[in-house]
Design an enzyme around this catalytic site. Structure first.
Site, PDB file in Angstrom:
ATOM      1  N   ASP A  71       4.596 -59.551  53.495  1.00  0.00           N
ATOM      2  CA  ASP A  71       4.115 -58.221  53.129  1.00  0.00           C
ATOM      3  C   ASP A  71       2.601 -58.244  52.886  1.00  0.00           C
ATOM      4  O   ASP A  71       1.880 -58.989  53.551  1.00  0.00           O
ATOM      5  CB  ASP A  71       4.876 -57.748  51.875  1.00  0.00           C
ATOM      6  CG  ASP A  71       5.095 -56.252  51.855  1.00  0.00           C
ATOM      7  OD1 ASP A  71       4.130 -55.515  51.586  1.00  0.00           O
ATOM      8  OD2 ASP A  71       6.229 -55.807  52.093  1.00  0.00           O
ATOM      9  N   HIS A 120       2.047 -52.634  47.748  1.00  0.00           N
ATOM     10  CA  HIS A 120       3.298 -52.589  48.503  1.00  0.00           C
ATOM     11  C   HIS A 120       4.127 -53.854  48.291  1.00  0.00           C
ATOM     12  O   HIS A 120       5.311 -53.811  47.949  1.00  0.00           O
ATOM     13  CB  HIS A 120       2.957 -52.385  49.977  1.00  0.00           C
ATOM     14  CG  HIS A 120       4.099 -52.033  50.865  1.00  0.00           C
ATOM     15  ND1 HIS A 120       4.899 -52.976  51.438  1.00  0.00           N
ATOM     16  CD2 HIS A 120       4.548 -50.826  51.312  1.00  0.00           C
ATOM     17  CE1 HIS A 120       5.807 -52.378  52.212  1.00  0.00           C
ATOM     18  NE2 HIS A 120       5.607 -51.065  52.139  1.00  0.00           N
ATOM     19  N   ASN A 133       9.615 -45.188  58.626  1.00  0.00           N
ATOM     20  CA  ASN A 133       9.551 -43.876  57.978  1.00  0.00           C
ATOM     21  C   ASN A 133       9.011 -42.789  58.900  1.00  0.00           C
ATOM     22  O   ASN A 133       8.276 -41.906  58.481  1.00  0.00           O
ATOM     23  CB  ASN A 133       8.654 -43.948  56.737  1.00  0.00           C
ATOM     24  CG  ASN A 133       9.147 -44.966  55.732  1.00  0.00           C
ATOM     25  OD1 ASN A 133      10.327 -45.278  55.693  1.00  0.00           O
ATOM     26  ND2 ASN A 133       8.245 -45.489  54.940  1.00  0.00           N
ATOM     27  N   SER A 184      10.718 -49.015  53.184  1.00  0.00           N
ATOM     28  CA  SER A 184      10.177 -50.262  52.641  1.00  0.00           C
ATOM     29  C   SER A 184      10.810 -50.602  51.305  1.00  0.00           C
ATOM     30  O   SER A 184      10.921 -51.773  50.932  1.00  0.00           O
ATOM     31  CB  SER A 184       8.660 -50.141  52.434  1.00  0.00           C
ATOM     32  OG  SER A 184       7.968 -50.169  53.642  1.00  0.00           O
TER      33      SER A 184
END
Length: 305
Positions: A49, A86, A183, A250
Protein backbone atom coordinates in the site's frame (compact mmCIF):
# COMPACT_ATOMS: atom_id res chain seq x y z
CA UNK A 1 6.12 3.14 -17.14
CA UNK A 2 2.73 1.62 -16.32
CA UNK A 3 1.22 3.15 -13.20
CA UNK A 4 -0.86 1.88 -10.31
CA UNK A 5 -3.00 4.09 -8.13
CA UNK A 6 -4.59 4.10 -4.73
CA UNK A 7 -8.25 3.43 -5.33
CA UNK A 8 -10.20 6.67 -4.81
CA UNK A 9 -11.45 6.71 -1.24
CA UNK A 10 -13.92 9.00 0.47
CA UNK A 11 -12.60 10.56 3.65
CA UNK A 12 -15.48 10.75 6.12
CA UNK A 13 -14.12 12.08 9.40
CA UNK A 14 -11.49 11.98 12.12
CA UNK A 15 -12.82 10.22 15.22
CA UNK A 16 -11.58 11.36 18.63
CA UNK A 17 -13.26 8.68 20.72
CA UNK A 18 -13.41 5.52 18.58
CA UNK A 19 -15.50 2.48 19.36
CA UNK A 20 -13.20 -0.39 20.28
CA UNK A 21 -14.63 -2.98 17.88
CA UNK A 22 -15.68 -1.27 14.64
CA UNK A 23 -18.94 -2.34 13.05
CA UNK A 24 -17.16 -3.95 10.10
CA UNK A 25 -15.20 -6.30 12.37
CA UNK A 26 -18.45 -7.28 14.05
CA UNK A 27 -20.34 -7.67 10.77
CA UNK A 28 -18.05 -10.46 9.54
CA UNK A 29 -18.24 -12.21 12.96
CA UNK A 30 -14.51 -11.93 13.67
CA UNK A 31 -14.83 -11.72 17.49
CA UNK A 32 -16.70 -15.04 17.54
CA UNK A 33 -13.65 -16.90 16.22
CA UNK A 34 -10.82 -15.07 17.98
CA UNK A 35 -10.58 -17.76 20.64
CA UNK A 36 -10.32 -20.76 18.35
CA UNK A 37 -7.98 -18.99 15.91
CA UNK A 38 -5.85 -17.21 18.53
CA UNK A 39 -6.59 -13.92 16.81
CA UNK A 40 -4.42 -14.85 13.83
CA UNK A 41 -1.24 -15.22 15.91
CA UNK A 42 1.67 -16.74 14.02
CA UNK A 43 0.62 -15.34 10.65
CA UNK A 44 2.20 -12.50 8.70
CA UNK A 45 0.14 -10.32 6.36
CA UNK A 46 1.89 -8.18 3.75
CA UNK A 47 0.17 -4.80 3.45
CA UNK A 48 1.10 -3.60 -0.04
CA UNK A 49 0.00 0.00 0.00
CA UNK A 50 1.11 3.57 0.74
CA UNK A 51 3.14 2.67 3.83
CA UNK A 52 2.15 2.94 7.47
CA UNK A 53 2.63 4.97 10.62
CA UNK A 54 4.69 2.26 12.25
CA UNK A 55 4.63 3.80 15.73
CA UNK A 56 0.85 4.14 15.88
CA UNK A 57 -0.13 2.83 19.35
CA UNK A 58 -2.58 0.33 17.84
CA UNK A 59 -0.10 -1.01 15.27
CA UNK A 60 3.48 -0.81 16.51
CA UNK A 61 3.36 -4.07 18.45
CA UNK A 62 2.26 -6.05 15.38
CA UNK A 63 4.58 -4.63 12.71
CA UNK A 64 7.33 -7.14 11.98
CA UNK A 65 9.12 -5.29 9.17
CA UNK A 66 8.77 -3.44 5.92
CA UNK A 67 10.34 -2.02 2.78
CA UNK A 68 9.94 1.17 0.78
CA UNK A 69 9.85 0.61 -2.99
CA UNK A 70 9.16 4.29 -3.80
CA UNK A 71 11.35 7.37 -4.13
CA UNK A 72 9.84 9.01 -1.06
CA UNK A 73 12.37 10.06 1.58
CA UNK A 74 15.22 9.88 -0.93
CA UNK A 75 14.41 6.25 -1.63
CA UNK A 76 15.34 5.13 1.89
CA UNK A 77 14.17 1.51 1.80
CA UNK A 78 13.85 1.39 5.59
CA UNK A 79 11.48 4.39 5.75
CA UNK A 80 7.96 3.39 4.78
CA UNK A 81 6.03 6.24 6.36
CA UNK A 82 2.49 6.73 5.11
CA UNK A 83 1.89 10.24 3.75
CA UNK A 84 -1.53 9.32 2.32
CA UNK A 85 -3.12 7.67 5.36
CA UNK A 86 -4.47 4.87 3.17
CA UNK A 87 -2.02 2.15 4.19
CA UNK A 88 -2.28 2.95 7.90
CA UNK A 89 -6.06 2.64 7.70
CA UNK A 90 -5.87 -0.67 5.82
CA UNK A 91 -3.31 -2.05 8.29
CA UNK A 92 -5.54 -1.23 11.25
CA UNK A 93 -8.55 -3.05 9.83
CA UNK A 94 -6.43 -6.13 9.33
CA UNK A 95 -4.45 -6.18 12.54
CA UNK A 96 -4.94 -3.35 15.05
CA UNK A 97 -3.98 -4.67 18.49
CA UNK A 98 -6.54 -5.39 21.17
CA UNK A 99 -5.13 -3.02 23.79
CA UNK A 100 -6.44 -0.38 26.16
CA UNK A 101 -6.90 2.32 23.52
CA UNK A 102 -8.28 2.84 20.05
CA UNK A 103 -9.70 0.09 17.86
CA UNK A 104 -9.16 -3.60 17.28
CA UNK A 105 -8.67 -5.23 13.88
CA UNK A 106 -10.10 -8.41 12.38
CA UNK A 107 -6.98 -10.40 13.34
CA UNK A 108 -5.54 -8.54 16.35
CA UNK A 109 -2.62 -10.92 16.93
CA UNK A 110 -1.34 -11.04 13.36
CA UNK A 111 2.01 -9.59 12.30
CA UNK A 112 2.12 -6.94 9.57
CA UNK A 113 4.79 -6.61 6.89
CA UNK A 114 4.55 -3.07 5.45
CA UNK A 115 5.49 -2.84 1.78
CA UNK A 116 5.23 0.69 0.41
CA UNK A 117 4.61 0.84 -3.35
CA UNK A 118 2.66 4.12 -3.64
CA UNK A 119 4.30 7.48 -3.02
CA UNK A 120 3.05 10.64 -1.32
CA UNK A 121 1.27 11.60 -4.55
CA UNK A 122 -0.77 8.40 -4.51
CA UNK A 123 1.03 6.92 -7.52
CA UNK A 124 3.17 3.84 -7.99
CA UNK A 125 4.28 1.54 -10.77
CA UNK A 126 3.55 -2.00 -11.84
CA UNK A 127 7.26 -2.64 -11.32
CA UNK A 128 6.99 -1.57 -7.67
CA UNK A 129 3.95 -3.76 -7.16
CA UNK A 130 5.56 -6.80 -8.76
CA UNK A 131 8.74 -6.31 -6.73
CA UNK A 132 6.70 -6.04 -3.53
CA UNK A 133 4.79 -9.25 -4.26
CA UNK A 134 8.05 -11.07 -4.96
CA UNK A 135 9.57 -9.59 -1.80
CA UNK A 136 6.61 -10.85 0.26
CA UNK A 137 6.80 -14.28 -1.38
CA UNK A 138 10.47 -14.73 -0.50
CA UNK A 139 10.47 -12.88 2.83
CA UNK A 140 11.52 -14.67 6.00
CA UNK A 141 11.21 -13.18 9.47
CA UNK A 142 13.71 -13.28 12.33
CA UNK A 143 12.24 -16.57 13.52
CA UNK A 144 11.72 -18.00 10.05
CA UNK A 145 8.21 -16.56 9.67
CA UNK A 146 6.59 -16.57 6.22
CA UNK A 147 3.86 -14.44 4.71
CA UNK A 148 0.41 -16.04 4.75
CA UNK A 149 -1.58 -13.39 2.88
CA UNK A 150 -1.19 -10.12 0.97
CA UNK A 151 -3.62 -7.21 0.92
CA UNK A 152 -3.60 -5.06 -2.22
CA UNK A 153 -6.08 -2.18 -1.95
CA UNK A 154 -4.83 -0.57 -5.15
CA UNK A 155 -4.45 -1.48 -8.78
CA UNK A 156 -4.13 -0.52 -12.40
CA UNK A 157 -6.16 -0.95 -15.59
CA UNK A 158 -3.71 -3.13 -17.50
CA UNK A 159 -3.20 -6.87 -17.44
CA UNK A 160 0.51 -7.54 -17.02
CA UNK A 161 2.03 -11.02 -17.50
CA UNK A 162 4.78 -10.34 -14.95
CA UNK A 163 2.22 -9.27 -12.37
CA UNK A 164 0.18 -12.39 -13.01
CA UNK A 165 3.29 -14.56 -12.77
CA UNK A 166 4.18 -13.01 -9.40
CA UNK A 167 0.66 -13.72 -8.08
CA UNK A 168 0.92 -17.36 -9.21
CA UNK A 169 4.33 -17.83 -7.58
CA UNK A 170 2.95 -16.52 -4.31
CA UNK A 171 -0.07 -18.82 -4.50
CA UNK A 172 2.11 -21.86 -5.13
CA UNK A 173 3.83 -21.06 -1.83
CA UNK A 174 0.50 -20.92 -0.02
CA UNK A 175 0.13 -17.13 0.01
CA UNK A 176 -3.39 -15.80 -0.56
CA UNK A 177 -3.77 -12.46 -2.32
CA UNK A 178 -6.79 -10.30 -1.49
CA UNK A 179 -7.49 -7.20 -3.59
CA UNK A 180 -10.06 -4.43 -3.67
CA UNK A 181 -12.47 -4.52 -6.60
CA UNK A 182 -12.21 -0.78 -7.23
CA UNK A 183 -14.40 2.26 -6.80
CA UNK A 184 -15.45 3.05 -10.36
CA UNK A 185 -18.74 1.18 -10.20
CA UNK A 186 -22.12 2.27 -11.48
CA UNK A 187 -24.10 -0.58 -9.81
CA UNK A 188 -24.82 -2.29 -13.10
CA UNK A 189 -23.86 -5.83 -14.12
CA UNK A 190 -21.14 -4.72 -16.48
CA UNK A 191 -17.89 -6.51 -17.15
CA UNK A 192 -15.64 -3.53 -17.88
CA UNK A 193 -15.12 -2.28 -14.31
CA UNK A 194 -11.88 -4.21 -14.06
CA UNK A 195 -8.64 -3.51 -12.23
CA UNK A 196 -5.56 -5.67 -11.79
CA UNK A 197 -4.53 -7.68 -9.87
CA UNK A 198 -8.10 -7.98 -8.48
CA UNK A 199 -9.42 -9.37 -11.78
CA UNK A 200 -7.18 -12.45 -11.77
CA UNK A 201 -9.05 -15.64 -10.87
CA UNK A 202 -6.30 -16.54 -8.40
CA UNK A 203 -6.92 -13.35 -6.40
CA UNK A 204 -9.80 -12.91 -3.95
CA UNK A 205 -11.56 -9.80 -5.27
CA UNK A 206 -13.65 -7.90 -2.73
CA UNK A 207 -16.49 -5.45 -3.28
CA UNK A 208 -18.06 -3.20 -0.65
CA UNK A 209 -21.34 -3.01 1.23
CA UNK A 210 -22.67 -0.29 3.53
CA UNK A 211 -23.94 -0.73 7.13
CA UNK A 212 -27.36 -1.73 5.74
CA UNK A 213 -25.70 -4.43 3.62
CA UNK A 214 -26.50 -2.66 0.36
CA UNK A 215 -23.84 -2.69 -2.34
CA UNK A 216 -21.83 0.51 -2.31
CA UNK A 217 -22.74 2.44 -5.47
CA UNK A 218 -19.02 2.92 -6.12
CA UNK A 219 -18.16 -0.79 -5.92
CA UNK A 220 -16.92 -2.27 -9.20
CA UNK A 221 -18.95 -5.06 -10.77
CA UNK A 222 -17.43 -7.81 -12.89
CA UNK A 223 -17.51 -11.57 -13.23
CA UNK A 224 -14.47 -12.06 -10.99
CA UNK A 225 -15.91 -10.48 -7.82
CA UNK A 226 -15.63 -13.16 -5.11
CA UNK A 227 -17.08 -11.58 -1.96
CA UNK A 228 -18.26 -8.36 -0.39
CA UNK A 229 -17.36 -6.93 3.01
CA UNK A 230 -18.07 -3.69 4.91
CA UNK A 231 -16.58 -0.73 3.05
CA UNK A 232 -18.59 2.35 4.04
CA UNK A 233 -17.68 4.62 6.97
CA UNK A 234 -15.03 2.17 8.15
CA UNK A 235 -13.28 3.16 11.37
CA UNK A 236 -9.58 2.37 11.63
CA UNK A 237 -6.15 3.71 12.46
CA UNK A 238 -4.85 6.86 10.76
CA UNK A 239 -1.58 8.82 10.77
CA UNK A 240 -0.48 11.09 13.61
CA UNK A 241 -1.80 8.41 15.99
CA UNK A 242 -5.42 9.19 15.20
CA UNK A 243 -8.47 7.31 13.94
CA UNK A 244 -10.65 8.00 10.92
CA UNK A 245 -13.64 6.75 8.97
CA UNK A 246 -13.02 6.08 5.26
CA UNK A 247 -15.18 4.63 2.51
CA UNK A 248 -14.20 2.45 -0.46
CA UNK A 249 -13.50 -1.08 -1.59
CA UNK A 250 -10.01 -0.39 -0.22
CA UNK A 251 -11.62 -0.59 3.20
CA UNK A 252 -13.59 -3.76 2.39
CA UNK A 253 -10.62 -5.85 1.22
CA UNK A 254 -8.68 -5.78 4.54
CA UNK A 255 -11.69 -7.24 6.35
CA UNK A 256 -11.30 -10.30 4.14
CA UNK A 257 -7.52 -10.35 4.48
CA UNK A 258 -7.89 -10.35 8.25
CA UNK A 259 -10.41 -13.17 7.95
CA UNK A 260 -7.91 -15.13 5.87
CA UNK A 261 -5.28 -14.70 8.59
CA UNK A 262 -7.70 -16.09 11.18
CA UNK A 263 -8.64 -19.04 8.98
CA UNK A 264 -5.00 -19.96 8.37
CA UNK A 265 -4.89 -21.04 12.00
CA UNK A 266 -7.96 -23.21 11.52
CA UNK A 267 -6.08 -25.18 8.85
CA UNK A 268 -2.52 -24.96 10.19
CA UNK A 269 -2.22 -28.75 10.31
CA UNK A 270 -2.29 -28.79 6.49
CA UNK A 271 0.58 -28.29 4.12
CA UNK A 272 0.78 -24.51 3.49
CA UNK A 273 0.35 -24.93 -0.27
CA UNK A 274 -3.07 -26.52 0.31
CA UNK A 275 -4.37 -23.89 2.74
CA UNK A 276 -5.50 -21.32 0.12
CA UNK A 277 -8.00 -23.76 -1.38
CA UNK A 278 -9.35 -24.70 2.04
CA UNK A 279 -9.66 -21.06 3.09
CA UNK A 280 -11.50 -20.08 -0.10
CA UNK A 281 -13.84 -23.05 0.28
CA UNK A 282 -14.61 -22.05 3.87
CA UNK A 283 -15.30 -18.46 2.89
CA UNK A 284 -17.53 -19.57 0.02
CA UNK A 285 -19.55 -22.00 2.16
CA UNK A 286 -20.07 -19.49 4.96
CA UNK A 287 -20.71 -16.40 2.82
CA UNK A 288 -24.15 -14.86 3.23
CA UNK A 289 -25.98 -14.21 -0.06
CA UNK A 290 -27.48 -10.72 -0.10
CA UNK A 291 -29.70 -11.05 -3.15
CA UNK A 292 -27.63 -9.00 -5.58
CA UNK A 293 -26.19 -10.13 -8.89
CA UNK A 294 -23.06 -12.26 -8.64
CA UNK A 295 -21.17 -9.59 -10.59
CA UNK A 296 -21.79 -7.30 -7.60
CA UNK A 297 -21.59 -9.60 -4.58
CA UNK A 298 -19.82 -12.73 -5.80
CA UNK A 299 -20.55 -15.44 -3.25
CA UNK A 300 -21.95 -12.90 -0.79
CA UNK A 301 -20.97 -11.23 2.47
CA UNK A 302 -17.97 -12.76 4.21
CA UNK A 303 -18.93 -14.48 7.47
CA UNK A 304 -16.57 -16.26 9.83
CA UNK A 305 -19.10 -18.13 11.94
Amino acid sequence: MKKIFLLPTEFDEIVKEPEKIPYGVKTIDAPQVWGETNGGAGNVVAVIDSGCQVDHPDLRGNIIGGYNFTNDDQGDTSNYYDYAGHGTHVAGTIGAIDNETGVVGVAPNVNLLILKVVDKNGVGSYENLINAIEYATNWRGPMGEKVSAMNISLGGPEDDPNLYSAILKALRKGIITVAAAGNYGDNRATTDEILYPAAYKEVIQVGAVDPNLAIGPFSNSNIEVDFVAPGSNILSTFPISTYARLTGTSMAAPHVTGAVALLYNAFNACDQSKIPGKVFDYLSRHARPLGFRSTLEGNGLVQLS
